[in-house]
Design an enzyme around this catalytic site. Structure first.
Site, PDB file in Angstrom:
ATOM      1  N   ASP A  66       0.866  -1.185   0.000  1.00  0.00           N
ATOM      2  CA  ASP A  66       0.000   0.000   0.000  1.00  0.00           C
ATOM      3  C   ASP A  66       0.899   1.230   0.000  1.00  0.00           C
ATOM      4  O   ASP A  66       1.512   1.575   1.018  1.00  0.00           O
ATOM      5  CB  ASP A  66      -0.901  -0.028   1.242  1.00  0.00           C
ATOM      6  CG  ASP A  66      -1.818   1.187   1.315  1.00  0.00           C
ATOM      7  OD1 ASP A  66      -1.664   2.107   0.477  1.00  0.00           O
ATOM      8  OD2 ASP A  66      -2.688   1.224   2.207  1.00  0.00           O
ATOM      9  N   SER A 143      -3.140  14.116 -13.992  1.00  0.00           N
ATOM     10  CA  SER A 143      -4.488  14.056 -14.579  1.00  0.00           C
ATOM     11  C   SER A 143      -4.905  15.431 -15.057  1.00  0.00           C
ATOM     12  O   SER A 143      -4.544  16.453 -14.458  1.00  0.00           O
ATOM     13  CB  SER A 143      -5.501  13.557 -13.555  1.00  0.00           C
ATOM     14  OG  SER A 143      -6.797  13.587 -14.110  1.00  0.00           O
ATOM     15  N   TYR A 156      -9.499  14.126  -4.891  1.00  0.00           N
ATOM     16  CA  TYR A 156      -8.745  13.562  -6.018  1.00  0.00           C
ATOM     17  C   TYR A 156      -8.229  14.676  -6.935  1.00  0.00           C
ATOM     18  O   TYR A 156      -7.032  14.720  -7.254  1.00  0.00           O
ATOM     19  CB  TYR A 156      -9.635  12.599  -6.813  1.00  0.00           C
ATOM     20  CG  TYR A 156      -8.954  12.095  -8.067  1.00  0.00           C
ATOM     21  CD1 TYR A 156      -7.963  11.124  -7.983  1.00  0.00           C
ATOM     22  CD2 TYR A 156      -9.273  12.605  -9.317  1.00  0.00           C
ATOM     23  CE1 TYR A 156      -7.318  10.676  -9.126  1.00  0.00           C
ATOM     24  CE2 TYR A 156      -8.633  12.156 -10.462  1.00  0.00           C
ATOM     25  CZ  TYR A 156      -7.657  11.194 -10.355  1.00  0.00           C
ATOM     26  OH  TYR A 156      -7.000  10.758 -11.482  1.00  0.00           O
ATOM     27  N   LYS A 160      -4.285  15.788  -7.743  1.00  0.00           N
ATOM     28  CA  LYS A 160      -3.685  15.785  -9.085  1.00  0.00           C
ATOM     29  C   LYS A 160      -3.204  17.195  -9.476  1.00  0.00           C
ATOM     30  O   LYS A 160      -2.245  17.338 -10.239  1.00  0.00           O
ATOM     31  CB  LYS A 160      -4.672  15.224 -10.110  1.00  0.00           C
ATOM     32  CG  LYS A 160      -4.923  13.730  -9.924  1.00  0.00           C
ATOM     33  CD  LYS A 160      -3.654  12.893 -10.164  1.00  0.00           C
ATOM     34  CE  LYS A 160      -3.885  11.415  -9.972  1.00  0.00           C
ATOM     35  NZ  LYS A 160      -2.717  10.584 -10.260  1.00  0.00           N
TER      36      LYS A 160
HETATM   37  N1  NAP Z   1      -9.078   6.372 -15.308  1.00  0.00           N
HETATM   38  C1  NAP Z   1      -9.096   7.687 -15.423  1.00  0.00           C
HETATM   39  O1  NAP Z   1     -10.095   8.271 -15.865  1.00  0.00           O
HETATM   40  C2  NAP Z   1      -7.870   8.497 -15.071  1.00  0.00           C
HETATM   41  C3  NAP Z   1      -7.765   9.801 -15.576  1.00  0.00           C
HETATM   42  C4  NAP Z   1      -6.648  10.552 -15.265  1.00  0.00           C
HETATM   43  C5  NAP Z   1      -5.653  10.029 -14.455  1.00  0.00           C
HETATM   44  N2  NAP Z   1      -5.771   8.772 -13.971  1.00  0.00           N
HETATM   45  C6  NAP Z   1      -4.700   8.261 -13.112  1.00  0.00           C
HETATM   46  O2  NAP Z   1      -4.132   7.124 -13.717  1.00  0.00           O
HETATM   47  C7  NAP Z   1      -3.478   6.342 -12.716  1.00  0.00           C
HETATM   48  C8  NAP Z   1      -3.854   4.900 -12.923  1.00  0.00           C
HETATM   49  O3  NAP Z   1      -5.249   4.745 -12.713  1.00  0.00           O
HETATM   50  P1  NAP Z   1      -6.173   3.870 -13.673  1.00  0.00           P
HETATM   51  O4  NAP Z   1      -7.103   4.773 -14.365  1.00  0.00           O
HETATM   52  O5  NAP Z   1      -5.350   2.957 -14.465  1.00  0.00           O
HETATM   53  O6  NAP Z   1      -7.064   3.114 -12.589  1.00  0.00           O
HETATM   54  P2  NAP Z   1      -7.018   1.641 -11.978  1.00  0.00           P
HETATM   55  O7  NAP Z   1      -7.325   0.648 -13.038  1.00  0.00           O
HETATM   56  O8  NAP Z   1      -7.897   1.719 -10.786  1.00  0.00           O
HETATM   57  O9  NAP Z   1      -5.498   1.456 -11.542  1.00  0.00           O
HETATM   58  C9  NAP Z   1      -4.958   2.064 -10.386  1.00  0.00           C
HETATM   59  C10 NAP Z   1      -3.730   1.302  -9.966  1.00  0.00           C
HETATM   60  O10 NAP Z   1      -3.135   1.946  -8.835  1.00  0.00           O
HETATM   61  C11 NAP Z   1      -3.032   0.987  -7.783  1.00  0.00           C
HETATM   62  N3  NAP Z   1      -3.165   1.634  -6.487  1.00  0.00           N
HETATM   63  C12 NAP Z   1      -4.155   2.456  -6.066  1.00  0.00           C
HETATM   64  N4  NAP Z   1      -3.946   2.821  -4.791  1.00  0.00           N
HETATM   65  C13 NAP Z   1      -2.786   2.207  -4.397  1.00  0.00           C
HETATM   66  C14 NAP Z   1      -2.048   2.173  -3.191  1.00  0.00           C
HETATM   67  N5  NAP Z   1      -2.446   2.847  -2.098  1.00  0.00           N
HETATM   68  N6  NAP Z   1      -0.919   1.432  -3.145  1.00  0.00           N
HETATM   69  C15 NAP Z   1      -0.514   0.723  -4.221  1.00  0.00           C
HETATM   70  N7  NAP Z   1      -1.161   0.728  -5.399  1.00  0.00           N
HETATM   71  C16 NAP Z   1      -2.285   1.456  -5.481  1.00  0.00           C
HETATM   72  C17 NAP Z   1      -4.172   0.011  -8.067  1.00  0.00           C
HETATM   73  O11 NAP Z   1      -3.980  -1.246  -7.473  1.00  0.00           O
HETATM   74  P3  NAP Z   1      -4.602  -1.574  -6.009  1.00  0.00           P
HETATM   75  O12 NAP Z   1      -5.895  -0.863  -5.885  1.00  0.00           O
HETATM   76  O13 NAP Z   1      -4.732  -3.015  -5.935  1.00  0.00           O
HETATM   77  O14 NAP Z   1      -3.601  -1.101  -5.066  1.00  0.00           O
HETATM   78  C18 NAP Z   1      -4.054  -0.129  -9.569  1.00  0.00           C
HETATM   79  O15 NAP Z   1      -2.967  -0.955  -9.891  1.00  0.00           O
HETATM   80  C19 NAP Z   1      -3.922   6.913 -11.373  1.00  0.00           C
HETATM   81  O16 NAP Z   1      -2.901   7.738 -10.860  1.00  0.00           O
HETATM   82  C20 NAP Z   1      -5.125   7.759 -11.736  1.00  0.00           C
HETATM   83  O17 NAP Z   1      -5.327   8.815 -10.847  1.00  0.00           O
HETATM   84  C21 NAP Z   1      -6.867   7.986 -14.260  1.00  0.00           C
END
Ligand code: NAP
Length: 268
Positions: A66, A143, A156, A160
């Site tokens: 974590d 983001s 959130y 970001k």
């Molecule tokens: N999807 C969107 O619309 C979007 C848009 C802009 C930016 N982002 C950013 O993109 C990045 C990746 O997100 P995603 O969209 O690919 O979503 P996702 O599929 O939910 O992936 C998030 C990843 O981060 C890990 N994670 C979250 N909290 C954690 C913690 N405390 N310790 C270790 N690992 C952690 C999750 O695994 P576990 O939960 O198992 O730990 C998962 O591997 C994030 O920084 C998110 O803010 C996403």
């Protein structure tokens, strides 16, 4: 602005948030380049590990930690050990939908600790070691949300905003050190993010999954990966998000907040 462009990545790469979504795809891209990978998430990564091996990674290790806790960040440092990190993908992040005052403090704190404290702590440790060596590349997943006040996903967006801003400043501090840092700014992307944030029934989540505006995490990861190869400081992924980036720079914050509320409100 581009710095130290390269054709491919090599060596030892750490990918946080590698279990699903954008991080999963970043790991596959680094694997295709033949990197050795340390994949990190707070859940098992069998699928990500198999995908990285299939894509050609020289070696794949996984760590469940974590990264919103000091113990988790310490566990990652211990897993890295004395190895030089050639590439860091600081991608782990989480959100929490709903009104700020209705949320549990623990979930608010977890978002701040993961997105800001965990990320910045990792940048501090790895960045120092890279600077001492005079080489290394870092891609941080920020983001487009960081440019917009985010009612109903408030903490959130604010985390970001910190990350987007921090990375540009750090890139300036690191210029001429041989260390390259790029920040990827995705918009709504079709990953597990909205489900984990309890925001599946919002227009934001719908836009991430729609065939019109919906965005594939593989495409977003590729934009970030290419930006890192080129050494671009900031990369907004996707045409609609580039437009949003421009609007965010000119519209008043109150108007942006109203627009965000409309997108983040639950339909149930
Ligand atoms: N999807 C969107 O619309 C979007 C848009 C802009 C930016 N982002 C950013 O993109 C990045 C990746 O997100 P995603 O969209 O690919 O979503 P996702 O599929 O939910 O992936 C998030 C990843 O981060 C890990 N994670 C979250 N909290 C954690 C913690 N405390 N310790 C270790 N690992 C952690 C999750 O695994 P576990 O939960 O198992 O730990 C998962 O591997 C994030 O920084 C998110 O803010 C996403």
């Amino acid at each position: 602005m581009s710095k130290n462009p390269v054709d491919k990545l090599s060596g030892f790469a750490v990918v946080t948030g590698a279990s699903t979504g954008i991080g999963f795809e970043l790991a596959r891209l680094a694997a295709r380049d033949g990197c050795s990978l340390l994949l990190v998430a707070d859940e098992p990564m069998d699928r990500a590990e198999a995908a990285a091996r299939d894509a050609g990674a020289a070696r794949v290790e996984t760590l469940e930690a974590d990264l919103g806790t000091e113990a988790g960040v310490d566990a990652l440092a211990a897993a890295i050990g004395t190895r030089a990190v050639d590439v860091l993908f600081a991608n782990a992040g989480e959100g929490q939908g709903g009104a700020f005052l209705d949320q549990d403090w623990d979930s608010v704190a977890s978002t701040i600790d993961t997105n800001i404290k965990g990320t910045v702590s990792l940048l501090h440790r790895t960045g120092r070691e890279m600077r001492a060596r005079g080489s290394g590349r870092i891609l941080v997943t920020g983001s487009i949300a960081g440019e917009i006040p985010g009612p109903l996903n408030l903490t959130y967006n604010a985390t970001k905003a910190f990350i987007d801003d921090f990375c540009v400043g750090l890139a300036e501090e690191l210029k001429d050190t041989g260390v390259v840092i790029s920040c990827l700014l995705p918009g709504a992307t079709d990953t597990h993010f909205f489900e984990r944030a309890d925001m599946e029934d919002t227009r934001l989540a719908e836009s991430a999954g729609s065939s019109l505006a919906g965005v594939d995490p593989a495409q977003v990861a590729r934009h970030g990966y290419e930006a890192l190869l080129k050494g671009e400081t900031q990369k907004v992924s996707g045409l609609m998000n580039k437009l949003q980036h421009v609007f965010a720079g000119v519209l008043p914050d109150e108007m942006l907040a109203k627009m965000h509320r409309h997108l983040a409100v639950s339909s149930t």
